[in-house]
Design a protein around this motif. Structure first.
Motif, PDB file in Angstrom:
ATOM      1  N   GLY A   1       0.799  -1.224   0.000  1.00 44.57           N
ATOM      2  CA  GLY A   1       0.000   0.000   0.000  1.00 44.57           C
ATOM      3  C   GLY A   1       0.828   1.268   0.000  1.00 44.57           C
ATOM      4  N   SER A   2       2.154   1.132   0.157  1.00 45.15           N
ATOM      5  CA  SER A   2       3.003   2.324   0.185  1.00 45.15           C
ATOM      6  C   SER A   2       4.039   2.307  -0.939  1.00 45.15           C
ATOM      7  N   GLY A   3       3.868   1.412  -1.901  1.00 45.92           N
ATOM      8  CA  GLY A   3       4.816   1.328  -3.006  1.00 45.92           C
ATOM      9  C   GLY A   3       5.921   0.309  -2.791  1.00 45.92           C
ATOM     10  N   SER A   4       5.942  -0.321  -1.647  1.00 52.54           N
ATOM     11  CA  SER A   4       6.920  -1.370  -1.360  1.00 52.54           C
ATOM     12  C   SER A   4       6.198  -2.711  -1.317  1.00 52.54           C
ATOM     13  N   TYR A   5       6.960  -3.756  -1.039  1.00 44.35           N
ATOM     14  CA  TYR A   5       6.392  -5.093  -0.935  1.00 44.35           C
ATOM     15  C   TYR A   5       6.543  -5.602   0.483  1.00 44.35           C
ATOM     16  N   ALA A   6       5.579  -6.406   0.918  1.00 40.11           N
ATOM     17  CA  ALA A   6       5.615  -7.008   2.245  1.00 40.11           C
ATOM     18  C   ALA A   6       5.336  -8.499   2.107  1.00 40.11           C
ATOM     19  N   THR A   7       5.939  -9.277   2.998  1.00 37.09           N
ATOM     20  CA  THR A   7       5.647 -10.705   3.064  1.00 37.09           C
ATOM     21  C   THR A   7       4.400 -10.879   3.909  1.00 37.09           C
ATOM     22  N   TYR A   8       3.381 -11.484   3.345  1.00 35.69           N
ATOM     23  CA  TYR A   8       2.130 -11.693   4.056  1.00 35.69           C
ATOM     24  C   TYR A   8       2.027 -13.105   4.622  1.00 35.69           C
ATOM     25  N   ILE A   9       2.606 -14.078   3.930  1.00 37.77           N
ATOM     26  CA  ILE A   9       2.648 -15.454   4.421  1.00 37.77           C
ATOM     27  C   ILE A   9       4.053 -15.982   4.165  1.00 37.77           C
ATOM     28  N   GLN A  10       4.619 -16.616   5.180  1.00 37.83           N
ATOM     29  CA  GLN A  10       5.960 -17.193   5.046  1.00 37.83           C
ATOM     30  C   GLN A  10       5.924 -18.632   5.537  1.00 37.83           C
ATOM     31  N   ILE A  11       6.387 -19.541   4.695  1.00 33.46           N
ATOM     32  CA  ILE A  11       6.531 -20.937   5.074  1.00 33.46           C
ATOM     33  C   ILE A  11       8.024 -21.159   5.265  1.00 33.46           C
ATOM     34  N   SER A  12       8.414 -21.427   6.492  1.00 29.51           N
ATOM     35  CA  SER A  12       9.828 -21.481   6.844  1.00 29.51           C
ATOM     36  C   SER A  12      10.391 -22.886   6.694  1.00 29.51           C
ATOM     37  N   GLY A  13      11.503 -22.993   6.003  1.00 29.54           N
ATOM     38  CA  GLY A  13      12.210 -24.254   5.895  1.00 29.54           C
ATOM     39  C   GLY A  13      13.158 -24.475   7.051  1.00 29.54           C
ATOM     40  N   LEU A  14      13.454 -23.428   7.799  1.00 31.65           N
ATOM     41  CA  LEU A  14      14.394 -23.533   8.914  1.00 31.65           C
ATOM     42  C   LEU A  14      13.712 -24.046  10.173  1.00 31.65           C
ATOM     43  N   ASN A  15      12.584 -23.446  10.543  1.00 35.29           N
ATOM     44  CA  ASN A  15      11.940 -23.852  11.797  1.00 35.29           C
ATOM     45  C   ASN A  15      10.589 -24.527  11.586  1.00 35.29           C
ATOM     46  N   GLU A  16      10.291 -24.917  10.341  1.00 36.86           N
ATOM     47  CA  GLU A  16       9.081 -25.663  10.005  1.00 36.86           C
ATOM     48  C   GLU A  16       7.817 -24.994  10.537  1.00 36.86           C
ATOM     49  N   GLN A  17       7.680 -23.698  10.298  1.00 35.05           N
ATOM     50  CA  GLN A  17       6.516 -22.950  10.725  1.00 35.05           C
ATOM     51  C   GLN A  17       5.929 -22.195   9.543  1.00 35.05           C
ATOM     52  N   THR A  18       4.639 -21.948   9.643  1.00 27.80           N
ATOM     53  CA  THR A  18       3.967 -21.068   8.698  1.00 27.80           C
ATOM     54  C   THR A  18       3.541 -19.835   9.471  1.00 27.80           C
ATOM     55  N   GLN A  19       3.938 -18.673   8.985  1.00 31.04           N
ATOM     56  CA  GLN A  19       3.635 -17.433   9.684  1.00 31.04           C
ATOM     57  C   GLN A  19       2.798 -16.534   8.789  1.00 31.04           C
TER      58      GLN A  19
END
Length: 93
Positions: free
Chosen positions: A48-66
């Protein structure tokens, strides 16, 4: 408009309709696989401000979805939880 068809029966289709982009799978599972060690799969969009944001992250390091932004579930979500309660009883004689 550009269409990319992959597979003997064009089972995987990637296309642009002039406005939006689509990935379609018409048979079996659609698997997205990250093969880099300890790396993530990030779903990003304009913030919304001209940049990009991560909205969903699936982590290969700690096996979590954020999920990084507020979200609304459109369907009923059933959660099953198992609790273990460990206690030490003291018996006085």
């Amino acid at each position: 408009n550009v269409f990319l068809y992959v597979g003997a029966d064009s089972d995987l289709r990637i296309y642009h309709n002039g406005t939006n982009n689509f990935i379609l799978n018409t048979v079996g599972n659609l698997n997205i696989r990250q093969t880099a060690d300890n790396a993530n799969i990030n779903f990003q969009s304009d913030d919304g401000s001209g940049s990009y944001a991560t909205y969903i992250q699936i982590s290969g390091l700690n096996e979590q979805t954020q999920v990084y932004k507020d979200f609304t579930l459109e369907q009923t979500l059933e959660i099953q939880m198992t609790f273990k309660y460990i206690t030490t009883e003291v018996i006085v004689i």
